[in-house]
Design a protein around this motif. Structure first.
Motif, short mmCIF file in Angstrom:
data_model
loop_
_atom_site.label_atom_id
_atom_site.label_comp_id
_atom_site.label_asym_id
_atom_site.label_seq_id
_atom_site.Cartn_x
_atom_site.Cartn_y
_atom_site.Cartn_z
N ALA A 188 -0.47 -6.56 4.05
CA ALA A 188 0.28 -5.51 3.50
C ALA A 188 0.97 -4.79 4.04
CB ALA A 188 -0.74 -4.60 2.61
N CYS A 189 2.31 -4.43 3.51
CA CYS A 189 3.12 -3.26 4.11
C CYS A 189 2.84 -2.03 3.61
CB CYS A 189 4.60 -3.64 3.65
SG CYS A 189 5.08 -3.54 2.12
N VAL A 190 3.17 -0.98 4.12
CA VAL A 190 2.87 0.44 3.74
C VAL A 190 4.08 1.13 3.48
CG1 VAL A 190 1.58 2.62 4.46
CG2 VAL A 190 1.03 0.17 5.57
N GLY A 191 4.21 1.71 2.14
CA GLY A 191 5.10 2.41 1.64
C GLY A 191 4.77 3.82 1.47
N GLY A 192 5.84 4.79 1.46
CA GLY A 192 5.74 6.22 1.35
C GLY A 192 5.83 6.62 -0.23
N ALA A 193 5.33 7.93 -0.40
CA ALA A 193 5.50 8.36 -1.84
C ALA A 193 6.63 9.08 -2.47
CB ALA A 193 4.04 9.47 -1.86
N SER A 194 7.65 8.36 -1.73
CA SER A 194 9.15 8.72 -2.15
C SER A 194 9.92 7.92 -3.28
CB SER A 194 10.20 9.30 -1.31
OG SER A 194 10.62 7.85 -0.61
N CYS A 195 10.75 8.21 -3.89
CA CYS A 195 11.56 7.30 -4.84
C CYS A 195 12.46 6.47 -4.14
CB CYS A 195 12.25 8.03 -5.90
SG CYS A 195 13.50 9.26 -5.27
N LEU A 196 12.46 6.37 -2.72
CA LEU A 196 13.45 5.50 -1.94
C LEU A 196 12.94 4.29 -1.63
CD1 LEU A 196 14.45 8.22 0.74
CD2 LEU A 196 15.78 7.60 -1.39
N ASP A 197 13.63 3.04 -2.19
CA ASP A 197 13.01 1.77 -1.72
C ASP A 197 12.88 1.51 -0.02
OD1 ASP A 197 12.19 -0.73 -2.88
OD2 ASP A 197 14.14 -1.64 -2.73
N SER A 198 13.76 2.19 0.61
CA SER A 198 13.52 2.02 2.02
C SER A 198 12.45 2.66 2.62
CB SER A 198 14.95 2.33 2.59
OG SER A 198 15.15 3.76 2.59
N ASP A 199 11.67 3.49 1.88
CA ASP A 199 10.85 4.46 2.60
C ASP A 199 9.58 3.67 2.83
OD1 ASP A 199 9.21 6.61 3.39
OD2 ASP A 199 8.66 7.47 1.16
N VAL B 251 0.90 -1.26 0.01
CA VAL B 251 0.09 0.13 -0.11
C VAL B 251 0.94 1.19 0.00
CG1 VAL B 251 -1.89 1.25 1.31
CG2 VAL B 251 -1.90 -1.09 1.29
N THR B 252 0.56 2.12 -0.80
CA THR B 252 1.38 3.40 -0.86
C THR B 252 0.55 4.48 -0.51
OG1 THR B 252 2.92 2.57 -2.71
CG2 THR B 252 2.73 4.99 -2.62
N VAL B 253 0.98 5.34 0.23
CA VAL B 253 0.06 6.43 0.93
C VAL B 253 0.71 7.63 0.58
CG1 VAL B 253 -0.72 5.23 3.03
CG2 VAL B 253 1.56 6.44 3.09
N ASP B 254 0.03 8.74 0.79
CA ASP B 254 0.29 10.30 0.19
C ASP B 254 1.35 11.04 1.01
OD1 ASP B 254 -1.38 10.79 2.33
OD2 ASP B 254 -2.58 12.04 1.20
N GLY B 255 1.92 10.38 1.96
CA GLY B 255 3.26 11.07 2.95
C GLY B 255 4.38 10.04 2.94
N THR B 256 5.17 10.15 3.56
CA THR B 256 6.58 9.52 3.88
C THR B 256 6.84 9.07 5.26
OG1 THR B 256 7.99 11.38 4.18
CG2 THR B 256 7.48 10.98 1.98
N SER B 257 7.77 8.08 5.33
CA SER B 257 8.04 7.67 6.61
C SER B 257 8.84 8.87 7.41
CB SER B 257 9.06 6.33 6.40
OG SER B 257 10.22 6.79 5.82
N LEU B 258 9.30 9.69 6.79
CA LEU B 258 9.72 11.09 7.56
C LEU B 258 8.79 11.47 8.46
CD1 LEU B 258 11.83 12.52 4.55
CD2 LEU B 258 12.97 11.60 6.75
N SER B 259 7.64 11.28 8.42
CA SER B 259 6.57 11.54 9.30
C SER B 259 6.21 10.45 10.39
CB SER B 259 5.35 12.20 8.64
OG SER B 259 5.65 13.29 7.66
N LEU B 260 6.73 9.33 10.46
CA LEU B 260 6.75 8.54 11.30
C LEU B 260 8.32 7.85 11.83
CD1 LEU B 260 4.19 6.97 12.59
CD2 LEU B 260 4.56 5.06 11.01
#
Length: 466
Positions: A393-404, A349-358
């Motif tokens: 499902a895992c949850v990914g961020g909306a960045s181009c980083l595979d680790s996000d 699942v990809t959301v409209d933010g990034t893991s920088l906010s978690l």
């Protein structure tokens, strides 16, 4: 030459996903059912954090009650680093609580939101010259962490004495970078005694890592003895600070123990491996104000009166600097689903933010209380919208980083998320929302929304945090 594709795992061989929901919370459940979060997601057009200041008020009252029950003279300072939101500092100003700051920016912000200078305690290592100068002028209490810091405070004055605590290096954590060792502490005491009216040495403090209550009580007992020693030198020494470190209980104990026992790389995207020690202790049987009660009830060193009695007998005021514990259940983080991609046996699942906010994700760890799926009011577009039933499902961020990834773990969602659904990460106000936030990709920082209920009714109203 034929291309050989990597073998895909058999979905039937994958382990069942592990569930770790946060404790039930009727207040947030009513908020989630109200439809307000979907309205906010539409109006703000992106991820956001919501804040519940009434919970902060209740947590502050609980810590004060724990002090009052034992007859201990004490003061609670909110550790501002735990969340940048202004509303919590404003609540401190209204309630007459203190604020713990560690930078000039935090000090200015606290003053600007109504906290008096004498209600601030300035912590952190190697404080800047400007921070020390402003703190002295405002009458703030300064935790001296190094000999050169004390030397600067004993230099040319600002017209008023510097109020200080001497921070002790914890004997049971000798590799800590915080505090004065025994020789430095002895020298500091002599210098303070010789300084006359240039400094007011009000007591001692420590920075102790971990959440065990026993070491905190033991070291507090040592600080009381140091106060008595300092008084013999003619110094006031009438207070000690035991810092923060009051655990928060996020999840059920049985679920937590099951998770720690059973979790393995197959439960995470990319077979990412975590050891049990990599995680914050998301279950704590003694947490928040109850942890303070346990500290006060403990006998330092295992002998003699309880800490509360020793404080009363010595006439020593107890200072606390909780952050996470004051923010328990005082806010959550909301992200909107932008897409869902199927993999063998689970989804991404990809959301409209990034893991920088978690922020926990950026400490090579994982924020484990799982997000709640709030379906969009109308069916979202895309294939699979009609699918139902458990969907890991895992949850990914909306960045181009595979680790996000906001969540590496394969969460057992009750249904396949759809574009436009919301994921609500619970209880994130303490250290998760903004410790590492960044406008990466020129994505806007998630705003903070203050939610309250006028007259303690069921109707919610909101405003943006200032």
């Amino acid at each position: 030459m034929a291309l050989t594709l990597p073998a895909q795992p058999d979905p039937l061989s994958l382990p069942d996903p592990l569930s770790l929901p946060a404790h039930p919370d009727p207040l947030t459940e009513r908020l989630h059912a109200s439809g307000l979060l979907h309205e906010l997601a539409h109006g703000l057009d992106g991820p956001f954090h919501y804040l519940l200041p009434e919970r902060f008020d209740a947590n502050l009252a609980a810590f004060r009650a724990a002090l009052a029950e034992t007859g201990v003279d004490g003061r609670v300072y909110y550790a501002k680093k735990a969340n940048k939101a202004s509303v919590f500092v404003e609540r401190c100003a209204e309630a007459g609580a203190g604020v713990d700051v560690a930078s000039l920016g935090e000090l200015r912000d606290a003053l600007g939101h109504g906290v008096r200078g004498e209600d601030l305690v300035v912590t952190g290592p190697a404080k800047s010259e400007q921070l020390l100068r402003v703190a002295v002028r405002q009458g703030s209490l300064i935790a001296v962490d190094a000999p050169d810091e004390l030397d600067r405070l004993l230099g040319p004055g600002t017209g008023r004495p510097a109020r200080i605590l001497l921070r002790r290096l914890p004997p049971n954590q000798p590799r800590s970078r915080f505090g004065l060792d025994d020789a430095q502490l002895d020298r500091a005491l002599r210098d303070c005694a010789d300084a006359g009216g240039r400094v007011r040495m009000e007591g001692f403090s420590f920075h102790l890592s971990g959440y065990d209550t026993r070491p905190r009580a033991d070291l507090a007992g040592e600080l009381i003895e140091l106060c008595l020693k300092a008084r013999a030198l003619g110094l006031p020494a009438d207070r000690i600070s035991i810092g923060g470190g009051f655990a928060v209980d996020y999840v059920d104990g049985a679920a937590w123990n099951t998770f720690l026992t059973e979790q393995r790389p197959e439960h995470y995207h990319g077979d990412k491996a975590f050891a049990a020690g990599d995680f914050y202790p998301y279950h704590s049987p003694v947490a928040g104000a109850d942890a303070l009660r346990a500290v006060l009830a403990a006998r330092p060193g295992g002998t003699g009166p309880a800490l509360a009695e020793r404080l009363r007998q010595a006439g020593v005021t107890l200072l606390l600097e909780p952050g996470r514990a004051l923010l328990d259940r005082a806010g959550s983080s909301v992200f909107r689903v932008q897409g869902v991609k199927d993999r063998a046996g689970y989804g991404i699942v990809t959301v409209d933010g990034t893991s920088l906010s978690l922020s926990e994700q950026w400490f090579d760890s994982e924020y484990l209380p799982e997000p709640q799926l709030l379906p969009a009011p109308a069916p979202g577009p895309g294939p699979g919208a009609e699918a139902s039933g458990p969907y890991p499902a895992c949850v990914g961020g909306a960045s181009c980083l595979d680790s996000d990834l906001l969540t590496w773990r394969k969460i057992p969602f009750p249904a396949r998320p759809r574009v436009g659904d919301l994921l609500v990460y619970p209880n994130t106000a303490g250290y998760q929302m903004d410790s590492n936030e960044s406008p990466f990709h020129e994505l806007p920082l998630p705003p903070k929304v203050v939610v309250d209920r006028p007259g303690d009714g069921d109707r919610h109203r909101w405003r943006l945090d200032r």
